[in-house]
Structure formats: C-alpha cells, structure tokens
Design a protein around this motif. Structure first.
Motif, PDB file in Angstrom:
ATOM      1  N   HIS A 172       0.839  -1.191   0.000  1.00 26.28           N
ATOM      2  CA  HIS A 172       0.000   0.000   0.000  1.00 26.28           C
ATOM      3  C   HIS A 172       0.887   1.258   0.000  1.00 26.28           C
ATOM      4  O   HIS A 172       0.629   2.212  -0.739  1.00 26.28           O
ATOM      5  N   ARG A 176       1.039   4.135  -2.731  1.00 25.42           N
ATOM      6  CA  ARG A 176       0.733   5.508  -2.323  1.00 25.42           C
ATOM      7  C   ARG A 176       1.787   6.485  -2.836  1.00 25.42           C
ATOM      8  O   ARG A 176       1.484   7.598  -3.244  1.00 25.42           O
ATOM      9  N   GLN A 194      -4.512   6.866   4.423  1.00 25.01           N
ATOM     10  CA  GLN A 194      -5.572   5.842   4.320  1.00 25.01           C
ATOM     11  C   GLN A 194      -6.821   6.458   3.713  1.00 25.01           C
ATOM     12  O   GLN A 194      -7.182   7.587   4.045  1.00 25.01           O
ATOM     13  N   GLY A 195      -7.461   5.735   2.834  1.00 24.46           N
ATOM     14  CA  GLY A 195      -8.783   6.121   2.331  1.00 24.46           C
ATOM     15  C   GLY A 195      -8.861   7.492   1.699  1.00 24.46           C
ATOM     16  O   GLY A 195      -9.822   8.221   1.947  1.00 24.46           O
ATOM     17  N   ASP A 196      -7.883   7.861   0.910  1.00 25.88           N
ATOM     18  CA  ASP A 196      -7.961   9.156   0.239  1.00 25.88           C
ATOM     19  C   ASP A 196      -9.131   9.162  -0.752  1.00 25.88           C
ATOM     20  O   ASP A 196      -9.275   8.243  -1.573  1.00 25.88           O
ATOM     21  N   VAL A 197      -9.926  10.221  -0.682  1.00 27.72           N
ATOM     22  CA  VAL A 197     -11.160  10.231  -1.459  1.00 27.72           C
ATOM     23  C   VAL A 197     -10.904  10.184  -2.965  1.00 27.72           C
ATOM     24  O   VAL A 197     -11.558   9.432  -3.707  1.00 27.72           O
ATOM     25  N   THR A 200      -9.265   6.768  -4.016  1.00 30.70           N
ATOM     26  CA  THR A 200     -10.258   5.697  -3.997  1.00 30.70           C
ATOM     27  C   THR A 200     -11.136   5.752  -5.247  1.00 30.70           C
ATOM     28  O   THR A 200     -11.399   4.738  -5.899  1.00 30.70           O
ATOM     29  N   ASP A 203      -9.130   4.695  -8.272  1.00 37.96           N
ATOM     30  CA  ASP A 203      -8.878   3.257  -8.286  1.00 37.96           C
ATOM     31  C   ASP A 203     -10.133   2.470  -8.659  1.00 37.96           C
ATOM     32  O   ASP A 203     -10.062   1.454  -9.342  1.00 37.96           O
ATOM     33  N   GLU A 204     -11.280   2.986  -8.209  1.00 40.92           N
ATOM     34  CA  GLU A 204     -12.548   2.331  -8.575  1.00 40.92           C
ATOM     35  C   GLU A 204     -12.744   2.388 -10.095  1.00 40.92           C
ATOM     36  O   GLU A 204     -13.107   1.408 -10.735  1.00 40.92           O
ATOM     37  N   GLN A 207     -10.459   0.066 -11.829  1.00 38.63           N
ATOM     38  CA  GLN A 207     -10.858  -1.344 -11.741  1.00 38.63           C
ATOM     39  C   GLN A 207     -11.752  -1.719 -12.915  1.00 38.63           C
ATOM     40  O   GLN A 207     -11.602  -2.772 -13.524  1.00 38.63           O
TER      41      GLN A 207
END
Ligand code: HEM
Length: 521
Positions: A172, A176, A194-197, A200, A203-204, A207
């Motif tokens: 991770h 990052r 963690q969990g950067d808006v 995320t 990355d979605e 995918q």
C-alpha cells in the motif's frame, strides 16, 4: 488495472460463435492490394481467434516468430492485427513511419460506453490528441522534471516513515508513493495515508478499466453496432455495467478538478499543473474546450503513472528479498554498497547524488527490461494502407509490438532471462558491440512513446535509493520462525504485475531508524 486499452484477444466461445455468425453478415475480410500477400501468420478465418493466445501472449508470439517470422498477421473477428516481434520491424514501422502508425484502435466498450474518451492515450491520431499531448509535454518535458524533485523527494521520504510505522502494509505504501507524486503535481492534492477520497475514486474507475480494457472482453468491441441495443434487452448487461462504470469514470476526472477550481475561488489553491493552466486560461480568455483539455491532461497522470511506477518498485522489492532470480539479490547488495560509499550513513539520498550512484540507474533500467510493465506495449493503429517487405498492411490494422520479445532478444541482450544490471554499465562499449542498449522499448514507440518517462524514472530512482539506503528487505518468516521463499507469479494481463507477496522491511541500523524518523521536511 490499466490506463491503456489493449488490443488483445480471446473471449467466451459461445458468445463469439454467435458473434461470428452476425459478424459474417456485416463485415468482409480485408481486401488484398493487387497480388501483395498479407504478412504470414496462423491460418486466418472467422473462428481462428481460438488459436490466438489468451495468456502470456508475448511468449507465444515470440515462439510463433520462429515459424512465421518477426511480423505476424492474425485476423480476429473482423479485426486485422499484426504483431511485431523484432526491434527492426518496430523501428521500420512505428518509428520511421510513425505518421501512419500512431493512431489507436477504436474501443467501443471502454471509450464510447464507459466514458474514457477523455484519456488521450486512447485517442486516435489527430488534432485532438495532439492538443492534449502538447499540453502534457509542456509540463513533463525532460528539462522541467527537476522542478518536481521536491515533491518526488518528499513523497519518497514519507514512504520511508510509513514503512517504519506499518511495514506489513508495504504494498500500500509503495502504491501511495506513486499515486501521491502525480496527485500533488496535477492537482496540488496531498494524498492521505488511508482512504484518500480521490485515490479511492480513481482506483474504482481503474478497476472497471482493468476489467474491460482488454479488447474483446465484451462482444461490443467486435460488433460496435451492439452499442445501440437498449439496456432492457436480455443479454445487454454490458450496457448496464458500462453505465455504472461511466459514472465513476466521470467522477474520477471531474471531482479533483472541481476541487482545484474551488480552491482557486476561495484563494487556497496550491501551485500545481491544473491551477497554473487554469490561471493562464482565465488570463488569455481561452474557451471551455481548452478547459476540458486541462482537465483531461490532469487526469491522465494518475491513470498512466500510478500503476506503472508501482509495478517496477515492487519488482525491485522482490529482488531485494532474494526471492529470484540469481543475480537480482547480489545486484541490490552492490547498489546498497554504492549508496553507502556515495552518501555515507548520516543522511538520506537526494537527486544531487544521482551521478555518484550510477549502478542504481542500471537496476531501474534492468527492471524495466527484465519484466516490461506493458509486455505487449499499447496497440497502435494503421491509418492508411501500407506495404512492408512486400506485404500488404491493410488500413485499420491494429499493431502490437512484442516489447517482451524485443527486450529478451538474446542477440541484443545476452542471457536475457538473467537479471543483470551490469549489462548497462558501459554504454560506450555496448554500443561498439551492438548489445545492451537502454530498454527504451519499455516506454513504447514513435509519436506515442510515453511522455511521462522522465518523471517515471526520477520517481523510481529516488524511491529505490531512499529505501535501499535505510532498509534491509527480508523474506517473510513462517510460524516456526524460519524464512519462507514465496513463489512469485507475474500476471498475464495488459500490465504484467507480480502477485502480492509478503516480506519484511527492517531498518538497517539504529542510525538508519533515526534518519527515517527525522526525514519529515
Ligand atoms: C514505469 C513507468 C512507466 C512505463 C513503463 C510507461 C510505459 C508507457 C507505454 C508503453 C506507453 C504507450 C506507448 C505507445 O503507445 O507506444 C505509455 C504511454 C503514456 N504514458 Fe507512460 N509509462 C510509465 C509511466 C508514466 C508516468 C509516470 C506518466 C505520467 C506522469 C505516464 C504518462 C503516459 C501518457 C500520457 C501516455 C500516453 C501517450 C500517448 O498516447 O500519446 N507514463 N507509457
């Protein structure tokens, strides 16, 4: 995941059978020009795509070159494809005739239905692509990349601290680093650990691209007219799926750009690519079309730069743990000694040390050669029919360069499967012998060659230098406390990445630990 949209092959038989029948009615074979033959290849026909490899294609195509030669023609359900297996063929076509070989195949699912039309790596050759590429190049030109050194350095040092805090999450942290560099440069955004808006969101979207990016995964790629089928028609799941992905794709590109504009409006904008270009845009009164180009170019850096750089860093981590192959680990140890000699143990490396640690450059080059991130490159497309070595190349042919085969050609890279960075240590002698030239092919070809390669190389170099200067990377241990050597597999997808594996990041000394803790700038 991938930002590139490949021309690849292979999909479900029954689906393709149906497709073949419909397709027969719609499309005809590419016509031959006079008596000139098409390049050799496996027997072509509507159903021959089943003979086309659907995993580790680069190895199969390299083997096929012994039968058919270095230019192979395959016909995949209405799509003529040529595979170039040698540096010579690539040089002749993608470099010397680049005007004709710089377009991209049409990708109906991804570009038209999923909304990736903003991604200039998939745009056809033409003015729109040129405008995007020009703006990108203006900011990532080699003479300018040193302006990004502070950002790249800061993010690499942040990684060192993250690795100390939660070494088990090293994967991770490495991802990052690559993401944070491009997010900061493009949007002035500090990626949270963690969990950067925005990460995320991106990355979605990636995918979805990863799933649909391989050409042929969805029937509509072969039969573009299927895009007109309404969603409610049975079997039109791809349309519903594309709509869902499209929302995320749009959000990925719109939201961070909106954030920059909002910050500019309330006077809190940080200097970055988007802010600088928007300022210019306002001063010169450019139209909204230009604003779209700024937005698209800002978006591509993450899409293109995060995964590619991460893969090379992970490969170097593998080498550092002595997992494989023979000479990888000893090369890393040699680099570590060179770092110690050049900078000592009282400080961390900076870009000023680059000339004093030349072996590290060789390690990065060899990683790019040994397991090219994009082993089949990114498909080019022939704009006008052509003739090469007496063969007819039809207009509309997709062209795949077998980067892996080129970088594993033993006449150019002796003992190609060995990881041997020393092969790049003496470029002058190499050039006289005609061997071991730098593996630029890893970054593509001609007018489409990766324009982010200088930033990529800098990012990889300083990350590796920083990590090796203070960490020893070791194999994981089992319950009995003994070291385990995991078997590493590389995916056969468009981006060839090593599967996740465990390893241990241990500070090389107490002094190293303290350097890491004090590294916040
Ligand atoms: C190890 C790192 C990287 C590798 C191996 C790599 C490789 C490639 C390859 C093979 C292509 C396709 C070239 C062709 O079509 O012939 C490409 C295109 C591209 N790359 Fe990279 N890349 C890397 C990092 C980056 C980074 C960090 C950025 C951005 C900051 C970037 C931006 C782009 C863009 C914008 C394109 C599209 C060019 C076009 O179609 O005109 N790349 N890259």
């Amino acid at each position: 995941m991938s930002f590139f949209i490949a021309s690849a092959v292979g999909c479900d038989f029954t689906v393709l059978l149906t497709a073949g029948i419909i397709l027969c009615l719609l499309v005809s074979f590419p016509s031959r020009q006079g008596s000139r033959p098409l390049p050799p290849g496996p027997h072509t026909g509507w159903f021959t795509s089943f003979r086309v490899p659907n995993s580790y294609q680069w190895i199969t195509y390299a083997q096929w070159s012994k039968i058919y030669g270095d230019i192979i023609y395959v016909y995949v359900f209405g799509n003529p494809v040529i595979v170039l297996n040698s540096a010579e063929a690539v040089e002749d076509l993608l470099e010397k005739r680049s005007k004709n070989y710089s377009s991209r195949p049409v990708r109906t699912m991804v570009v038209e239905l999923m909304g990736w039309d903003w991604l200039f790596s998939s745009m056809p050759y033409g003015q729109r692509w040129k405008d995007h590429r020009k703006l990108f190049r203006h900011h990532f030109h080699p003479s300018l990349t040193s302006t990004y050194y502070p950002v790249v350095l800061e993010e690499s040092y942040t990684t060192l601290r993250n690795l100390l805090r939660t070494p088990e999450n090293y994967n991770h942290h490495i991802r990052r680093t690559a993401a944070a560099i491009v997010m900061k440069i493009s949007y002035g955004h500090d990626v949270s650990d963690q969990g950067d808006v925005y990460v995320t969101l991106a990355d979605e979207a990636l995918q979805g691209l990863g799933k649909a990016g391989i050409f042929g995964t969805f029937l509509v790629d072969y039969l573009p007219c299927l895009k007109y089928i309404p969603e409610w028609v049975p079997g039109a799941d791809f349309k519903r799926q594309a709509r869902i992905w499209r929302t995320v794709t749009r959000a990925m590109i719109d939201k961070p750009f909106r954030m920059v504009k909002d910050r500019m409006a309330d006077g809190t904008a940080v200097s970055c690519f988007a802010q600088k270009e928007l300022e210019k845009c306002m001063q010169t009164g450019q139209d909204s079309r230009y604003e779209d180009i700024i937005k698209n170019v800002a978006g591509i850096s993450y899409t293109a730069g995060a995964d590619t750089v991460t893969i090379i860093l992970r490969i170097i981590v593998i080498g550092s743990t002595d997992f494989e192959p023979d000479r990888f680990y000893s090369s890393i140890r040699e680099a570590q000694k060179e770092i110690d000699r050049a900078i000592g143990t009282d400080r961390l490396p900076t870009f000023d040390d680059r000339n004093d640690i030349p072996f590290l450059d060789c390690i990065v080059w060899e990683s790019l050669r040994w397991n090219p991130v994009l082993p089949m490159g990114v498909a080019h497309y022939v704009s006008e029919e052509d003739e090469y070595r007496g063969y007819h190349i039809p207009k509309g042919t997709s062209v795949l360069a077998n980067v892996w085969a080129i970088l594993h050609d033993e006449t150019c890279y002796p003992d190609p499967s060995a990881f041997n960075p020393a092969r790049f240590s003496d470029p002058t002698a190499n050039s006289k012998l005609g061997i071991n030239q730098y593996p630029y092919a890893a970054f593509g070809f001609g007018r489409r060659m990766c324009p982010g390669r200088w930033l990529a190389f800098d990012s990889m170099w300083i990350a590796v230098a920083s990590i090796l200067s203070v960490y020893s990377i070791q194999k994981p241990t089992g319950e009995d406390g003994h070291e385990i050597t995991p078997s590493i597999q590389y995916t056969s997808s468009l981006l060839s990445r090593p599967n996740p594996f465990k390893c241990r990041f241990i500070p090389r000394s107490e002094k190293a630990r303290s350097l890491i803790q004090r590294s916040a700038t």
